[in-house]
Design a protein around this motif. Structure first.
Motif, PDB file in Angstrom:
ATOM      1  N   ASP A  85     -14.923  -4.085 -11.602  1.00 54.62           N
ATOM      2  CA  ASP A  85     -15.311  -3.499 -10.313  1.00 54.62           C
ATOM      3  C   ASP A  85     -15.173  -1.980 -10.343  1.00 54.62           C
ATOM      4  N   GLY A  86     -15.382  -1.385 -11.532  1.00 54.24           N
ATOM      5  CA  GLY A  86     -15.283   0.060 -11.647  1.00 54.24           C
ATOM      6  C   GLY A  86     -14.435   0.467 -12.827  1.00 54.24           C
ATOM      7  N   VAL A  87     -13.903   1.689 -12.775  1.00 47.46           N
ATOM      8  CA  VAL A  87     -13.077   2.189 -13.875  1.00 47.46           C
ATOM      9  C   VAL A  87     -11.858   2.929 -13.334  1.00 47.46           C
ATOM     10  N   VAL A  88     -10.850   3.021 -14.182  1.00 47.66           N
ATOM     11  CA  VAL A  88      -9.661   3.819 -13.904  1.00 47.66           C
ATOM     12  C   VAL A  88      -9.584   4.890 -14.989  1.00 47.66           C
ATOM     13  N   VAL A  89      -9.559   6.150 -14.563  1.00 44.39           N
ATOM     14  CA  VAL A  89      -9.513   7.266 -15.508  1.00 44.39           C
ATOM     15  C   VAL A  89      -8.121   7.895 -15.438  1.00 44.39           C
ATOM     16  N   THR A  90      -7.459   8.024 -16.576  1.00 46.40           N
ATOM     17  CA  THR A  90      -6.129   8.648 -16.606  1.00 46.40           C
ATOM     18  C   THR A  90      -6.158   9.876 -17.510  1.00 46.40           C
ATOM     19  N   PHE A  91      -5.374  10.875 -17.133  1.00 46.07           N
ATOM     20  CA  PHE A  91      -5.254  12.109 -17.903  1.00 46.07           C
ATOM     21  C   PHE A  91      -3.771  12.349 -18.172  1.00 46.07           C
ATOM     22  N   VAL A  92      -3.390  12.331 -19.442  1.00 45.72           N
ATOM     23  CA  VAL A  92      -1.989  12.513 -19.834  1.00 45.72           C
ATOM     24  C   VAL A  92      -1.855  13.820 -20.600  1.00 45.72           C
ATOM     25  N   LYS A  93      -0.880  14.630 -20.223  1.00 46.78           N
ATOM     26  CA  LYS A  93      -0.660  15.901 -20.917  1.00 46.78           C
ATOM     27  C   LYS A  93      -0.117  15.634 -22.324  1.00 46.78           C
ATOM     28  N   ILE A  94      -0.739  16.262 -23.309  1.00 47.12           N
ATOM     29  CA  ILE A  94      -0.312  16.046 -24.698  1.00 47.12           C
ATOM     30  C   ILE A  94      -0.076  17.377 -25.416  1.00 47.12           C
ATOM     31  N   MET A 144      -7.547  11.677 -22.359  1.00 45.17           N
ATOM     32  CA  MET A 144      -8.269  10.971 -21.305  1.00 45.17           C
ATOM     33  C   MET A 144      -8.505   9.528 -21.739  1.00 45.17           C
ATOM     34  N   ARG A 145      -8.077   8.593 -20.889  1.00 43.58           N
ATOM     35  CA  ARG A 145      -8.324   7.171 -21.139  1.00 43.58           C
ATOM     36  C   ARG A 145      -9.159   6.624 -19.985  1.00 43.58           C
ATOM     37  N   VAL A 146     -10.171   5.854 -20.335  1.00 45.27           N
ATOM     38  CA  VAL A 146     -11.022   5.218 -19.331  1.00 45.27           C
ATOM     39  C   VAL A 146     -10.932   3.711 -19.531  1.00 45.27           C
ATOM     40  N   ASN A 147     -10.410   3.015 -18.540  1.00 43.54           N
ATOM     41  CA  ASN A 147     -10.260   1.561 -18.599  1.00 43.54           C
ATOM     42  C   ASN A 147     -11.001   0.915 -17.429  1.00 43.54           C
ATOM     43  N   LEU A 148     -11.355  -0.337 -17.610  1.00 37.47           N
ATOM     44  CA  LEU A 148     -12.049  -1.061 -16.555  1.00 37.47           C
ATOM     45  C   LEU A 148     -11.116  -1.332 -15.376  1.00 37.47           C
ATOM     46  N   ASN A 154       0.827  -1.209   0.000  1.00 38.13           N
ATOM     47  CA  ASN A 154       0.000   0.000   0.000  1.00 38.13           C
ATOM     48  C   ASN A 154       0.861   1.258   0.000  1.00 38.13           C
ATOM     49  N   ASN A 155       1.970   1.220   0.776  1.00 44.55           N
ATOM     50  CA  ASN A 155       2.897   2.355   0.791  1.00 44.55           C
ATOM     51  C   ASN A 155       3.548   2.555  -0.571  1.00 44.55           C
ATOM     52  N   ASP A 156       3.923   1.435  -1.207  1.00 39.59           N
ATOM     53  CA  ASP A 156       4.523   1.518  -2.544  1.00 39.59           C
ATOM     54  C   ASP A 156       3.555   2.148  -3.535  1.00 39.59           C
ATOM     55  N   ILE A 157       2.293   1.704  -3.484  1.00 42.14           N
ATOM     56  CA  ILE A 157       1.282   2.237  -4.401  1.00 42.14           C
ATOM     57  C   ILE A 157       1.046   3.720  -4.135  1.00 42.14           C
ATOM     58  N   ASP A 158       0.946   4.091  -2.847  1.00 39.07           N
ATOM     59  CA  ASP A 158       0.719   5.492  -2.497  1.00 39.07           C
ATOM     60  C   ASP A 158       1.872   6.370  -2.972  1.00 39.07           C
ATOM     61  N   ASN A 159       3.107   5.887  -2.830  1.00 39.09           N
ATOM     62  CA  ASN A 159       4.266   6.661  -3.288  1.00 39.09           C
ATOM     63  C   ASN A 159       4.294   6.765  -4.803  1.00 39.09           C
ATOM     64  N   LEU A 160       3.904   5.687  -5.476  1.00 38.46           N
ATOM     65  CA  LEU A 160       3.839   5.723  -6.935  1.00 38.46           C
ATOM     66  C   LEU A 160       2.796   6.738  -7.402  1.00 38.46           C
ATOM     67  N   LEU A 161       1.639   6.726  -6.760  1.00 35.23           N
ATOM     68  CA  LEU A 161       0.574   7.667  -7.129  1.00 35.23           C
ATOM     69  C   LEU A 161       0.998   9.107  -6.880  1.00 35.23           C
ATOM     70  N   ARG A 162       1.728   9.335  -5.779  1.00 33.57           N
ATOM     71  CA  ARG A 162       2.161  10.699  -5.468  1.00 33.57           C
ATOM     72  C   ARG A 162       3.228  11.193  -6.433  1.00 33.57           C
ATOM     73  N   SER A 163       4.074  10.286  -6.900  1.00 37.07           N
ATOM     74  CA  SER A 163       5.221  10.697  -7.713  1.00 37.07           C
ATOM     75  C   SER A 163       4.896  10.833  -9.196  1.00 37.07           C
ATOM     76  N   THR A 164       3.838  10.197  -9.669  1.00 38.57           N
ATOM     77  CA  THR A 164       3.556  10.240 -11.098  1.00 38.57           C
ATOM     78  C   THR A 164       2.986  11.586 -11.504  1.00 38.57           C
ATOM     79  N   ASP A 165       3.307  12.004 -12.710  1.00 36.92           N
ATOM     80  CA  ASP A 165       2.799  13.261 -13.252  1.00 36.92           C
ATOM     81  C   ASP A 165       1.515  13.033 -14.035  1.00 36.92           C
ATOM     82  N   ILE A 166       1.019  11.821 -14.005  1.00 33.74           N
ATOM     83  CA  ILE A 166      -0.200  11.470 -14.734  1.00 33.74           C
ATOM     84  C   ILE A 166      -1.385  11.532 -13.771  1.00 33.74           C
ATOM     85  N   GLY A 167      -2.429  12.200 -14.190  1.00 35.95           N
ATOM     86  CA  GLY A 167      -3.639  12.247 -13.375  1.00 35.95           C
ATOM     87  C   GLY A 167      -4.381  10.927 -13.455  1.00 35.95           C
ATOM     88  N   VAL A 168      -4.597  10.285 -12.323  1.00 32.77           N
ATOM     89  CA  VAL A 168      -5.292   8.995 -12.285  1.00 32.77           C
ATOM     90  C   VAL A 168      -6.365   9.040 -11.204  1.00 32.77           C
TER      91      VAL A 168
END
Length: 236
Positions: free
Chosen positions: A127-136, A114-118, A28-42
């Motif tokens: 069990d839902g969706v994952v929405v990502t936003f990448v600067k282009i 914007m990408r929307v994946n299951l 969980n800590n690894d995932i939280d650090n990955l989410l904090r460090s990425t420049d991609i909106g998820v």
């Protein structure tokens, strides 16, 4: 003795549980650090479009705060030019097909993909969706620059009174303007994919070595006069 044996078993089970808890905590800590460090909106959403997790980069797109976890995404304002965001997300959940769309932030006009994946569980259930936003922005800038360059090249090929052509390494015509096509006596389409020898066989022995020398030396060759017959001038 029986109580001691039970206590030992309980101790073993407890140790295993503690180990699993530590592993899950680390993960969980690894995932939280990955989410904090990425420049991609998820943004991670459940099937009801309630917020599970999100990256800090997503807060520039949707006005999410840490205490919004568990709230419906539709209750929170966003900065996109995409008014039907919730409808898009529900469509992906219902169709179980991913979706990709270019959007922008209204105030800054920043371009995003914007990408929307299951959101899939380990057993493959949705069990839902994952929405990502990448600067282009940079990609769009390069695309626009390439479009402008291509337009200039097209205009040059169209309006030039000089015969122009582009060849691959086997001297096949990749591009040719109308002027040179008329000189050779064929349409533009009849040139494409064919070699110089197939189109102007009487000139091939002269033209091919020149093209080959340019390719081998990476240096231009100019002021060379070529004579021979073509379909447009068979008796030259």
């Amino acid at each position: 003795e029986e109580l001691q044996s039970v206590n030992e078993e309980l101790y073993t089970v407890n140790s295993e549980h503690q180990s699993k808890i530590q592993e899950l905590t680390q993960l969980n800590n690894d995932i939280d650090n990955l989410l904090r460090s990425t420049d991609i909106g998820v943004i991670f959403l459940d099937r009801e479009l309630n917020i599970r997790k999100f990256t800090p980069a997503a807060t520039g797109v949707v006005n999410i705060k840490p205490n919004d976890v568990g709230r419906p995404l539709g209750d929170i304002t966003n900065n996109l030019d995409c008014r039907d965001l919730n409808a898009i997300l529900r469509e992906v959940i219902e169709s179980q097909e991913p979706l990709e769309r270019e959007v922008s932030i209204e105030k800054t006009q920043e371009q995003l993909l914007m990408r929307v994946n299951l959101y899939l569980q380990e057993n493959g259930d949705n069990d839902g969706v994952v929405v990502t936003f990448v600067k282009i922005d940079e990609l769009k800038r390069v695309q626009q620059e390439l479009h402008r360059t291509n337009s200039l090249l097209e205009n040059l090929y169209t309006t030039s009174p000089i015969g122009l052509s582009l060849h691959d390494s086997d001297f096949r015509y990749l591009r040719i303007n109308q002027t040179l096509a008329d000189i050779n006596g064929y349409t533009i389409e009849e040139h494409l994919g064919k070699t110089v020898r197939e189109v102007v066989p009487d000139l091939a022995d002269t033209v091919a070595p020149i093209l080959r020398r340019v390719m081998e030396t990476n240096r231009p060759i100019s002021n060379i006069q070529i004579q021979g017959s073509t379909s447009a001038a068979p008796n030259f």
